[in-house]
Design a protein around this motif. Structure first.
Motif, PDB file in Angstrom:
ATOM      1  N   MET A   1       1.242   0.177   8.367  1.00 32.02           N
ATOM      2  CA  MET A   1       0.404   1.345   8.343  1.00 32.02           C
ATOM      3  C   MET A   1       0.163   1.797   9.772  1.00 32.02           C
ATOM      4  O   MET A   1      -0.014   0.982  10.663  1.00 32.02           O
ATOM      5  N   LYS A   2       0.126   3.084  10.032  1.00 31.65           N
ATOM      6  CA  LYS A   2      -0.083   3.614  11.367  1.00 31.65           C
ATOM      7  C   LYS A   2      -1.544   3.451  11.777  1.00 31.65           C
ATOM      8  O   LYS A   2      -2.434   3.447  10.939  1.00 31.65           O
ATOM      9  N   ALA A   3      -1.775   3.340  13.059  1.00 28.92           N
ATOM     10  CA  ALA A   3      -3.135   3.191  13.562  1.00 28.92           C
ATOM     11  C   ALA A   3      -3.932   4.459  13.280  1.00 28.92           C
ATOM     12  O   ALA A   3      -3.424   5.576  13.387  1.00 28.92           O
ATOM     13  N   ALA A   4      -5.190   4.253  12.917  1.00 27.47           N
ATOM     14  CA  ALA A   4      -6.064   5.392  12.631  1.00 27.47           C
ATOM     15  C   ALA A   4      -6.441   6.092  13.925  1.00 27.47           C
ATOM     16  O   ALA A   4      -6.603   5.466  14.972  1.00 27.47           O
ATOM     17  N   LEU A   5      -6.591   7.405  13.849  1.00 21.95           N
ATOM     18  CA  LEU A   5      -7.001   8.174  15.018  1.00 21.95           C
ATOM     19  C   LEU A   5      -8.467   7.940  15.337  1.00 21.95           C
ATOM     20  O   LEU A   5      -8.876   8.005  16.481  1.00 21.95           O
ATOM     21  N   HIS A   6      -9.256   7.682  14.319  1.00 24.91           N
ATOM     22  CA  HIS A   6     -10.682   7.448  14.483  1.00 24.91           C
ATOM     23  C   HIS A   6     -11.016   6.088  13.894  1.00 24.91           C
ATOM     24  O   HIS A   6     -10.457   5.703  12.873  1.00 24.91           O
ATOM     25  N   PRO A   7     -11.937   5.365  14.538  1.00 26.22           N
ATOM     26  CA  PRO A   7     -12.303   4.062  13.987  1.00 26.22           C
ATOM     27  C   PRO A   7     -12.867   4.228  12.573  1.00 26.22           C
ATOM     28  O   PRO A   7     -13.553   5.211  12.285  1.00 26.22           O
ATOM     29  N   ILE A   8     -12.555   3.267  11.717  1.00 22.41           N
ATOM     30  CA  ILE A   8     -13.084   3.322  10.358  1.00 22.41           C
ATOM     31  C   ILE A   8     -13.858   2.042  10.074  1.00 22.41           C
ATOM     32  O   ILE A   8     -13.558   0.980  10.621  1.00 22.41           O
ATOM     33  N   SER A   9     -14.838   2.173   9.233  1.00 19.95           N
ATOM     34  CA  SER A   9     -15.667   1.028   8.871  1.00 19.95           C
ATOM     35  C   SER A   9     -14.921   0.153   7.874  1.00 19.95           C
ATOM     36  O   SER A   9     -13.961   0.607   7.247  1.00 19.95           O
ATOM     37  N   PRO A  10     -15.358  -1.079   7.681  1.00 26.18           N
ATOM     38  CA  PRO A  10     -14.735  -1.933   6.665  1.00 26.18           C
ATOM     39  C   PRO A  10     -14.794  -1.287   5.271  1.00 26.18           C
ATOM     40  O   PRO A  10     -13.832  -1.398   4.506  1.00 26.18           O
ATOM     41  N   GLU A  11     -15.891  -0.638   4.950  1.00 26.43           N
ATOM     42  CA  GLU A  11     -15.996   0.027   3.647  1.00 26.43           C
ATOM     43  C   GLU A  11     -14.964   1.151   3.528  1.00 26.43           C
ATOM     44  O   GLU A  11     -14.298   1.293   2.502  1.00 26.43           O
ATOM     45  N   GLN A  12     -14.804   1.937   4.585  1.00 27.79           N
ATOM     46  CA  GLN A  12     -13.812   3.012   4.580  1.00 27.79           C
ATOM     47  C   GLN A  12     -12.401   2.441   4.458  1.00 27.79           C
ATOM     48  O   GLN A  12     -11.568   2.988   3.746  1.00 27.79           O
ATOM     49  N   HIS A  13     -12.149   1.329   5.144  1.00 29.99           N
ATOM     50  CA  HIS A  13     -10.839   0.676   5.058  1.00 29.99           C
ATOM     51  C   HIS A  13     -10.559   0.249   3.623  1.00 29.99           C
ATOM     52  O   HIS A  13      -9.447   0.447   3.113  1.00 29.99           O
ATOM     53  N   THR A  14     -11.555  -0.321   2.963  1.00 24.77           N
ATOM     54  CA  THR A  14     -11.404  -0.738   1.568  1.00 24.77           C
ATOM     55  C   THR A  14     -11.099   0.456   0.677  1.00 24.77           C
ATOM     56  O   THR A  14     -10.218   0.396  -0.188  1.00 24.77           O
ATOM     57  N   LEU A  15     -11.802   1.553   0.890  1.00 24.05           N
ATOM     58  CA  LEU A  15     -11.576   2.753   0.080  1.00 24.05           C
ATOM     59  C   LEU A  15     -10.187   3.331   0.317  1.00 24.05           C
ATOM     60  O   LEU A  15      -9.511   3.757  -0.631  1.00 24.05           O
ATOM     61  N   ILE A  16      -9.749   3.322   1.564  1.00 22.36           N
ATOM     62  CA  ILE A  16      -8.405   3.807   1.876  1.00 22.36           C
ATOM     63  C   ILE A  16      -7.358   2.914   1.208  1.00 22.36           C
ATOM     64  O   ILE A  16      -6.394   3.399   0.612  1.00 22.36           O
ATOM     65  N   SER A  17      -7.554   1.606   1.277  1.00 21.76           N
ATOM     66  CA  SER A  17      -6.618   0.666   0.636  1.00 21.76           C
ATOM     67  C   SER A  17      -6.562   0.896  -0.871  1.00 21.76           C
ATOM     68  O   SER A  17      -5.484   0.852  -1.468  1.00 21.76           O
ATOM     69  N   GLN A  18      -7.714   1.145  -1.484  1.00 25.83           N
ATOM     70  CA  GLN A  18      -7.742   1.429  -2.924  1.00 25.83           C
ATOM     71  C   GLN A  18      -6.957   2.701  -3.230  1.00 25.83           C
ATOM     72  O   GLN A  18      -6.209   2.752  -4.218  1.00 25.83           O
ATOM     73  N   ALA A  19      -7.130   3.715  -2.402  1.00 25.68           N
ATOM     74  CA  ALA A  19      -6.404   4.973  -2.609  1.00 25.68           C
ATOM     75  C   ALA A  19      -4.901   4.761  -2.441  1.00 25.68           C
ATOM     76  O   ALA A  19      -4.099   5.303  -3.213  1.00 25.68           O
ATOM     77  N   GLN A  20      -4.503   3.960  -1.456  1.00 28.30           N
ATOM     78  CA  GLN A  20      -3.085   3.681  -1.244  1.00 28.30           C
ATOM     79  C   GLN A  20      -2.482   2.953  -2.444  1.00 28.30           C
ATOM     80  O   GLN A  20      -1.392   3.302  -2.898  1.00 28.30           O
ATOM     81  N   ARG A  21      -3.193   1.947  -2.961  1.00 27.37           N
ATOM     82  CA  ARG A  21      -2.695   1.201  -4.119  1.00 27.37           C
ATOM     83  C   ARG A  21      -2.610   2.105  -5.346  1.00 27.37           C
ATOM     84  O   ARG A  21      -1.655   2.022  -6.111  1.00 27.37           O
ATOM     85  N   SER A  22      -3.603   2.959  -5.523  1.00 27.60           N
ATOM     86  CA  SER A  22      -3.586   3.885  -6.664  1.00 27.60           C
ATOM     87  C   SER A  22      -2.404   4.839  -6.562  1.00 27.60           C
ATOM     88  O   SER A  22      -1.735   5.117  -7.560  1.00 27.60           O
ATOM     89  N   ARG A  23      -2.144   5.326  -5.368  1.00 20.74           N
ATOM     90  CA  ARG A  23      -1.011   6.238  -5.154  1.00 20.74           C
ATOM     91  C   ARG A  23       0.307   5.524  -5.443  1.00 20.74           C
ATOM     92  O   ARG A  23       1.213   6.080  -6.084  1.00 20.74           O
ATOM     93  N   LEU A  24       0.410   4.298  -4.997  1.00 20.10           N
ATOM     94  CA  LEU A  24       1.609   3.503  -5.239  1.00 20.10           C
ATOM     95  C   LEU A  24       1.813   3.281  -6.737  1.00 20.10           C
ATOM     96  O   LEU A  24       2.924   3.457  -7.252  1.00 20.10           O
ATOM     97  N   ARG A  25       0.729   2.921  -7.442  1.00 24.10           N
ATOM     98  CA  ARG A  25       0.808   2.754  -8.904  1.00 24.10           C
ATOM     99  C   ARG A  25       1.236   4.047  -9.570  1.00 24.10           C
ATOM    100  O   ARG A  25       2.081   4.045 -10.476  1.00 24.10           O
ATOM    101  N   GLU A  26       0.677   5.162  -9.113  1.00 19.23           N
ATOM    102  CA  GLU A  26       1.023   6.475  -9.674  1.00 19.23           C
ATOM    103  C   GLU A  26       2.515   6.767  -9.509  1.00 19.23           C
ATOM    104  O   GLU A  26       3.186   7.200 -10.456  1.00 19.23           O
TER     105      GLU A  26
END
Length: 153
Positions: free
Chosen positions: A1-26
């Protein structure tokens, strides 16, 4: 995964990971649906019957079949039509590690004729970069193919 332009919180990282997995499943669900539709038609199911079973119009089935014809077939003995798809299925927990390594090792990679980067082996390196497989799994595949240990990306 490419480095984020802006720092993200652990909660945001978790949400992004969930979105990535959902997209992959889709994406994989779409491929599975396309392949199942093509198989049903090849087995003699009429488009109208398929449409009724799927709850869509016959025109929608026809459109989807036109797109589905471009979906690559899965070779016998493999869980996906490409090393990328095999790694994606592993990332979603559809394959165990032994199956992943066996299939990526056994994949019929063509000889590398040029440096275009458009080669199935690049999909294995991409799988490491995207976090679908680990460096250790990548190295197991390299060793299984009798290749020297190198970096994935």
């Amino acid at each position: 995964m490419k480095a984020a332009l802006h720092p993200i919180s652990p909660e945001q990282h978790t949400l992004i990971s969930q979105a990535q997995r959902s997209r992959l499943r889709e994406d994989l669900d779409r491929l599975d649906t396309q392949r199942a539709m093509v198989a049903a038609i090849k087995a003699g199911v009429r488009q109208q019957a398929l449409a009724e079973a799927l709850g869509v119009s016959q025109g929608a089935v026809s459109q989807r079949l036109k797109i589905a014809r471009d979906a690559s077939a899965v070779p016998d003995g493999f869980a996906g039509a490409s090393p990328r798809e095999i790694a994606q299925r592993y990332a979603l927990g559809q394959l165990d590690q032994t199956t992943l390594v066996r299939q990526l090792t056994a994949w019929p990679y063509p000889p590398r004729d040029d440096e275009s980067g458009d080669h199935p082996w690049e999909e294995v390196a991409e799988a490491v970069d995207r976090g679908w497989i680990t460096h250790d799994e990548y190295e197991q595949v390299l060793l299984g193919r009798g290749l020297p240990l190198t970096s994935a990306g």
